[in-house]
Design a protein around this motif. Structure first.
Motif, PDB file in Angstrom:
ATOM      1  N   SER A 217     -14.168 -10.355  52.767  1.00  8.25           N
ATOM      2  CA  SER A 217     -13.020 -11.361  52.537  1.00  8.25           C
ATOM      3  C   SER A 217     -13.473 -12.396  51.584  1.00  8.25           C
ATOM      4  O   SER A 217     -14.849 -12.540  51.338  1.00  8.25           O
ATOM      5  N   THR A 218     -12.817 -13.137  51.108  1.00  5.33           N
ATOM      6  CA  THR A 218     -12.952 -14.148  50.120  1.00  5.33           C
ATOM      7  C   THR A 218     -11.986 -15.597  50.551  1.00  5.33           C
ATOM      8  O   THR A 218     -10.912 -15.344  50.914  1.00  5.33           O
ATOM      9  N   ASP A 237     -14.802 -19.501  55.911  1.00  3.34           N
ATOM     10  CA  ASP A 237     -16.125 -18.444  55.528  1.00  3.34           C
ATOM     11  C   ASP A 237     -17.039 -18.215  56.414  1.00  3.34           C
ATOM     12  O   ASP A 237     -17.475 -17.029  56.807  1.00  3.34           O
ATOM     13  N   GLU A 241     -18.175 -14.781  58.767  1.00  4.76           N
ATOM     14  CA  GLU A 241     -19.382 -14.277  58.697  1.00  4.76           C
ATOM     15  C   GLU A 241     -19.947 -14.205  59.877  1.00  4.76           C
ATOM     16  O   GLU A 241     -20.436 -13.300  60.538  1.00  4.76           O
ATOM     17  N   CYS A 247     -18.409 -10.849  54.008  1.00  6.66           N
ATOM     18  CA  CYS A 247     -17.804 -11.978  53.557  1.00  6.66           C
ATOM     19  C   CYS A 247     -18.521 -12.183  51.967  1.00  6.66           C
ATOM     20  O   CYS A 247     -19.535 -12.273  51.686  1.00  6.66           O
TER      21      CYS A 247
END
Ligand code: ZN
Length: 305
Positions: A217-218, A237, A241, A247
């Motif tokens: 993911s971003t 974020d 994580e 991440c």
């Protein structure tokens, strides 16, 4: 030692008092004694006021909670005291067969003199906070399409829907830019957030890349994003994580929905639909729930800062 003796007596009295919800005869062994009208037992009084009977010395009964002390003196000119100050009229506090009875009217005198249990109650985090959730793409615009035929627009809508549910349960005021498979212009999505004066705009997307091994993911913010946008991106974020997801961190990109939004705004790329394993995960209802839960946790953290 004395206190233990009182506790024993009080326990016995409590057993008698607990069955007596209204004024009426008190059953003590074989005797039936009249109870004065418009009175309640000290046990009922304590229960109604959220106090516990701390001591009964015969000449006084002490009721307490964490921050208050109430003392009742049962004598002809008896008086009730709350935290050392007299309350209510004198008299009327009587002992019948060991059980203390007080005038019903005394309850409100005592109640209004009690200090609140928690003096500084903070309003809940969600109070008055509005979050606009934007499931990316929709309708004629499917977004990214995975090699196994999963459309980004469906994944976005599913995760956004879960996220909205969680935040609503928290008490947040939640607005979804779309709740069905419909096309909405990018400026309109930002417009919804701007008109709602959203405390946070969260756009939900899923990535795609020629490199099919790319994963994770971003969280995006626009260039020159506000401090609040950056803090929200970092918090989301970090939460993802902590939830054990791959991440790729916080990145900057001038996506239209981020640039056009007046308030704090982030865009979450949930993962790569071009990666077959990740595409399968993103289509899984349990994974969607975990993603939504992590994003919600990040949002809570961001808004509590
Ligand atoms: Zn997208």
């Amino acid at each position: 030692m004395q206190k233990l003796v009182y506790a024993g007596i009080l326990a016995a009295l409590a057993t008698v008092g607990s069955g007596c919800q209204q004024s009426g005869p008190v059953h003590m062994g074989h005797d039936i004694l009249p109870v004065p009208e418009s009175t309640i037992s000290v046990h009922q009084l304590a229960q109604r006021l959220g106090l516990t009977i701390y001591a009964d010395t015969g000449t006084l009964v002490s009721l307490r909670n964490a921050v208050n002390s109430v003392t009742l003196f049962p004598n002809p000119s008896g008086q009730a005291y709350v935290n050392g100050k007299p309350v209510g009229p004198r008299g009327g506090i009587v002992r019948i067969s060991g059980v203390l009875f007080v005038p019903t009217s005394l309850e409100s005198y005592i109640r209004s003199a009690l200090k609140p249990l928690s003096i500084s109650v903070k309003p809940p985090l969600a109070y008055g906070r509005r979050i606009v959730i934007d499931p990316g793409h929709g309708g004629k615009d499917p977004g990214a399409i995975s090699p196994i035929g999963i459309n980004e627009k469906s994944v976005n809508l599913a995760v956004a829907g879960e996220l909205a549910q969680i935040l609503k349960q928290d008490g947040f005021d939640v607005i979804l830019t779309r709740q069905a498979d419909v096309f909405i212009e990018l400026d309109e999505r930002a417009g919804i957030a701007n008109r709602a004066k959203a405390d946070l705009f969260v756009s939900i997307h899923a990535d795609s890349c020629n490199n099919r091994s790319a994963r994770g993911s971003t969280v995006y913010i626009c260039r020159n994003a506000s401090r609040k946008s950056f803090a929200a991106a970092k918090a989301v974020d970090a939460a993802m994580e902590r939830a054990g997801m791959a991440c790729r961190g916080v990145r900057e990109a001038n996506y239209r929905v981020l640039v056009s939004t007046d308030g704090p705004a982030i865009l979450v790329e949930l993962g790569y639909l071009s990666n077959i394993a990740e595409a399968k995960a993103l289509a899984d209802h349990n994974v969607q729930g975990r993603l939504a839960t992590a994003i919600a946790e990040g949002i809570r953290t961001a808004l509590s800062q």
